[in-house]
Design a protein around this motif. Structure first.
Motif, PDB file in Angstrom:
ATOM      1  N   ILE A 169      -1.243  -9.766   1.192  1.00  0.00           N
ATOM      2  CA  ILE A 169      -2.268 -10.123   0.206  1.00  0.00           C
ATOM      3  C   ILE A 169      -2.015  -9.327  -1.070  1.00  0.00           C
ATOM      4  CG2 ILE A 169      -4.733 -10.252  -0.252  1.00  0.00           C
ATOM      5  CD1 ILE A 169      -5.204 -10.254   2.771  1.00  0.00           C
ATOM      6  N   TYR A 170      -1.794 -10.031  -2.152  1.00  0.00           N
ATOM      7  CA  TYR A 170      -1.468  -9.334  -3.392  1.00  0.00           C
ATOM      8  C   TYR A 170      -2.312  -9.864  -4.550  1.00  0.00           C
ATOM      9  CZ  TYR A 170       1.350 -13.424  -4.751  1.00  0.00           C
ATOM     10  OH  TYR A 170       1.771 -14.691  -5.088  1.00  0.00           O
ATOM     11  N   GLY A 171      -2.488  -9.009  -5.558  1.00  0.00           N
ATOM     12  CA  GLY A 171      -3.264  -9.391  -6.728  1.00  0.00           C
ATOM     13  C   GLY A 171      -3.705  -8.157  -7.494  1.00  0.00           C
ATOM     14  N   ALA A 197      -4.721   1.099  10.480  1.00  0.00           N
ATOM     15  CA  ALA A 197      -4.775   0.791   9.049  1.00  0.00           C
ATOM     16  C   ALA A 197      -4.387   2.034   8.266  1.00  0.00           C
ATOM     17  CB  ALA A 197      -6.185   0.330   8.665  1.00  0.00           C
ATOM     18  N   VAL A 198      -3.440   1.882   7.364  1.00  0.00           N
ATOM     19  CA  VAL A 198      -2.839   3.033   6.681  1.00  0.00           C
ATOM     20  C   VAL A 198      -2.857   2.819   5.171  1.00  0.00           C
ATOM     21  CG1 VAL A 198      -0.722   4.374   6.378  1.00  0.00           C
ATOM     22  CG2 VAL A 198      -1.311   3.483   8.636  1.00  0.00           C
ATOM     23  N   TYR A 199      -3.387   3.801   4.444  1.00  0.00           N
ATOM     24  CA  TYR A 199      -3.255   3.797   2.986  1.00  0.00           C
ATOM     25  C   TYR A 199      -1.894   4.396   2.685  1.00  0.00           C
ATOM     26  CZ  TYR A 199      -4.128   4.749  -1.936  1.00  0.00           C
ATOM     27  OH  TYR A 199      -4.038   4.793  -3.305  1.00  0.00           O
ATOM     28  N   VAL A 200      -0.970   3.555   2.239  1.00  0.00           N
ATOM     29  CA  VAL A 200       0.449   3.908   2.171  1.00  0.00           C
ATOM     30  C   VAL A 200       0.760   5.147   1.327  1.00  0.00           C
ATOM     31  CG1 VAL A 200       2.740   3.095   1.478  1.00  0.00           C
ATOM     32  CG2 VAL A 200       1.202   1.575   2.734  1.00  0.00           C
ATOM     33  N   PRO A 201       0.258   5.278   0.100  1.00  0.00           N
ATOM     34  CA  PRO A 201       0.640   6.450  -0.709  1.00  0.00           C
ATOM     35  C   PRO A 201       0.332   7.781  -0.035  1.00  0.00           C
ATOM     36  CG  PRO A 201      -0.373   4.789  -2.097  1.00  0.00           C
ATOM     37  CD  PRO A 201      -0.567   4.332  -0.683  1.00  0.00           C
ATOM     38  N   GLU A 202      -0.861   7.908   0.549  1.00  0.00           N
ATOM     39  CA  GLU A 202      -1.228   9.167   1.200  1.00  0.00           C
ATOM     40  C   GLU A 202      -0.435   9.370   2.489  1.00  0.00           C
ATOM     41  OE1 GLU A 202      -2.950  11.681   0.289  1.00  0.00           O
ATOM     42  OE2 GLU A 202      -3.633  10.847  -1.603  1.00  0.00           O
ATOM     43  N   LEU A 231      -0.800  -2.083   6.260  1.00  0.00           N
ATOM     44  CA  LEU A 231      -0.291  -1.163   5.248  1.00  0.00           C
ATOM     45  C   LEU A 231      -0.958  -1.496   3.922  1.00  0.00           C
ATOM     46  CD1 LEU A 231       3.497  -1.136   6.212  1.00  0.00           C
ATOM     47  CD2 LEU A 231       1.758   0.579   6.771  1.00  0.00           C
ATOM     48  N   ASP A 232      -1.871  -0.633   3.517  1.00  0.00           N
ATOM     49  CA  ASP A 232      -2.693  -0.893   2.344  1.00  0.00           C
ATOM     50  C   ASP A 232      -2.080  -0.281   1.090  1.00  0.00           C
ATOM     51  OD1 ASP A 232      -5.098  -1.796   1.022  1.00  0.00           O
ATOM     52  OD2 ASP A 232      -5.762   0.297   0.997  1.00  0.00           O
ATOM     53  N   ASP A 233      -2.025  -1.078   0.028  1.00  0.00           N
ATOM     54  CA  ASP A 233      -1.578  -0.629  -1.299  1.00  0.00           C
ATOM     55  C   ASP A 233      -0.109  -0.217  -1.321  1.00  0.00           C
ATOM     56  OD1 ASP A 233      -2.207  -0.530  -3.921  1.00  0.00           O
ATOM     57  OD2 ASP A 233      -3.302   1.372  -3.863  1.00  0.00           O
ATOM     58  N   ILE A 234       0.725  -0.983  -0.667  1.00  0.00           N
ATOM     59  CA  ILE A 234       2.157  -0.715  -0.741  1.00  0.00           C
ATOM     60  C   ILE A 234       2.639  -1.012  -2.161  1.00  0.00           C
ATOM     61  CG2 ILE A 234       2.783  -3.032   0.062  1.00  0.00           C
ATOM     62  CD1 ILE A 234       5.171  -1.735   1.503  1.00  0.00           C
ATOM     63  N   GLY A 235       3.446  -0.137  -2.685  1.00  0.00           N
ATOM     64  CA  GLY A 235       3.913  -0.270  -4.058  1.00  0.00           C
ATOM     65  C   GLY A 235       3.187   0.649  -5.018  1.00  0.00           C
ATOM     66  N   ALA A 236       2.063   1.265  -4.563  1.00  0.00           N
ATOM     67  CA  ALA A 236       1.314   2.181  -5.426  1.00  0.00           C
ATOM     68  C   ALA A 236       1.908   3.582  -5.402  1.00  0.00           C
ATOM     69  CB  ALA A 236      -0.147   2.236  -4.996  1.00  0.00           C
ATOM     70  N   THR A 265      -1.367  -5.060   1.715  1.00  0.00           N
ATOM     71  CA  THR A 265      -1.999  -5.372   0.428  1.00  0.00           C
ATOM     72  C   THR A 265      -1.155  -4.706  -0.642  1.00  0.00           C
ATOM     73  OG1 THR A 265      -3.456  -3.423   0.262  1.00  0.00           O
ATOM     74  CG2 THR A 265      -4.299  -5.343   1.469  1.00  0.00           C
ATOM     75  N   SER A 266      -1.118  -5.336  -1.818  1.00  0.00           N
ATOM     76  CA  SER A 266      -0.313  -4.787  -2.908  1.00  0.00           C
ATOM     77  C   SER A 266      -0.766  -5.381  -4.234  1.00  0.00           C
ATOM     78  CB  SER A 266       1.172  -5.098  -2.696  1.00  0.00           C
ATOM     79  OG  SER A 266       1.957  -4.540  -3.736  1.00  0.00           O
ATOM     80  N   ASN A 267      -0.539  -4.635  -5.291  1.00  0.00           N
ATOM     81  CA  ASN A 267      -0.732  -5.181  -6.635  1.00  0.00           C
ATOM     82  C   ASN A 267       0.477  -6.003  -7.062  1.00  0.00           C
ATOM     83  OD1 ASN A 267      -2.173  -2.026  -7.288  1.00  0.00           O
ATOM     84  ND2 ASN A 267      -3.325  -3.930  -7.155  1.00  0.00           N
TER      85      ASN A 267
END
Length: 313
Positions: A169-171, A197-202, A231-236, A265-267
């Protein structure tokens, strides 16, 4: 000195005691649950058994049944909080067993669901999300994303097996991408599916530090072997060649090989994420290695674009 037995006999036979005893007995015998029990066991219960079991009948009659006398579990009035008495007859004696009350059953169900979801650095509101609470009106992309999540659940319900591919899911920022994953994780938990569920940067920062305390392999194994991984916010994150290849690449390779569903999820779109992964923290351009990671992501997920206004503003 008067013997104890004589003293008890004198007290029991006292008019005030006898009157109170009879009042309690009548009160107990008027209880509907007691009447139903005695009617059910009419062939095996006589007056003597009732008199000997009056204490147990009183314990039953004074308790809350079906949580009818308790506002909530914390304020349960029963002897065993969260449990209600059940009358039994064993070897000619009336006794009580205890079973979970409706409030306790509901509370245990909620706790069991929460145990099925493990999160790393994910916001509390995200991990408490529900699919039915997602606002889908006036936003076709949100309808599409929620439908894709429900399709995943329907496939699981119909086959009894987890689908091999998750969602990507991206946006833009703040439009509810993570919330959809949290809601899906909770739906899976009600089906006894364990989700990590993992917040990727942290997580990547923690993994890097774990090399010093020798817990690196343990953390990687826990995440990569999850029944369902999000994997939440991959690319951040600021991606180094090591985290891309040895952490992210290792996790994705395992899940692709084992056909374990993974959600992201990703931007960034697929193409934008590949560009992000191409350039390491040191500015090195590694097209092939980035393409290898993206190939795994494409194999284990399907893209869903999400639009909308930033709900954090």
């Amino acid at each position: 000195m008067e013997r104890i037995g004589e003293t008890m006999k004198r007290v029991v036979n006292a008019p005030k005691f006898a009157k109170r005893y009879e009042e309690l007995r009548n009160e107990v015998m008027e209880n509907q649950g007691v009447q139903d029990f005695l009617s059910e066991h009419a062939d095996a219960v006589d007056k003597g058994i009732v008199d000997r079991g009056l204490g147990k009948l009183y314990e039953y009659a004074g308790a809350s049944h079906g949580c009818d006398k308790c506002p909530d579990l914390d304020n349960c009035i029963n002897i065993m909080k969260g449990y209600e008495p059940l009358l039994t007859l064993s070897r000619g004696l009336i006794d009580v067993d205890y079973k979970k009350c409706p409030s306790k059953v509901k509370d245990d169900a909620v706790r069991n669901v929460s145990k099925m979801v493990r999160s790393y650095y994910m916001p509390k509101d995200v991990m408490e999300a529900k699919l039915q609470n997602i606002d889908i009106f006036y936003d076709d992309s949100r309808v599409t994303a929620v439908r894709a999540a429900k399709d995943f659940l329907n496939a699981l319900d119909e086959t009894g097996k987890l689908p091999e591919r998750g969602l990507y899911i991206y946006g833009p920022f703040g439009i509810g991408k993570s919330y959809i994953l949290g809601a899906l994780a909770n739906e899976l938990a009600t089906r006894s599916i364990r989700t990590v569920a993992v917040y990727v940067p942290e997580f990547l920062r923690e993994v890097k530090q774990s090399i010093q305390d020798q817990s690196f392999n343990e953390k990687i194994d826990f995440v990569k072997q999850a029944q369902v991984l999000m994997l939440d916010d991959i690319g951040a994150e600021t991606m180094s060649a090591w985290t891309r290849d040895e952490v992210l690449g290792t996790i994705l390779q395992f899940r692709m090989a084992e056909q374990l569903p993974t959600f992201f999820t990703s931007n960034f779109s697929y193409q934008e994420l590949e560009h992000h992964l191409t350039y390491s923290q040191r500015g090195e351009k590694e097209v092939v290695k980035a393409a290898r990671v993206m190939e795994r992501i494409r194999m284990i997920s399907q893209p869903v674009k999400l639009d909308g206004k930033n709900r954090r503003n």
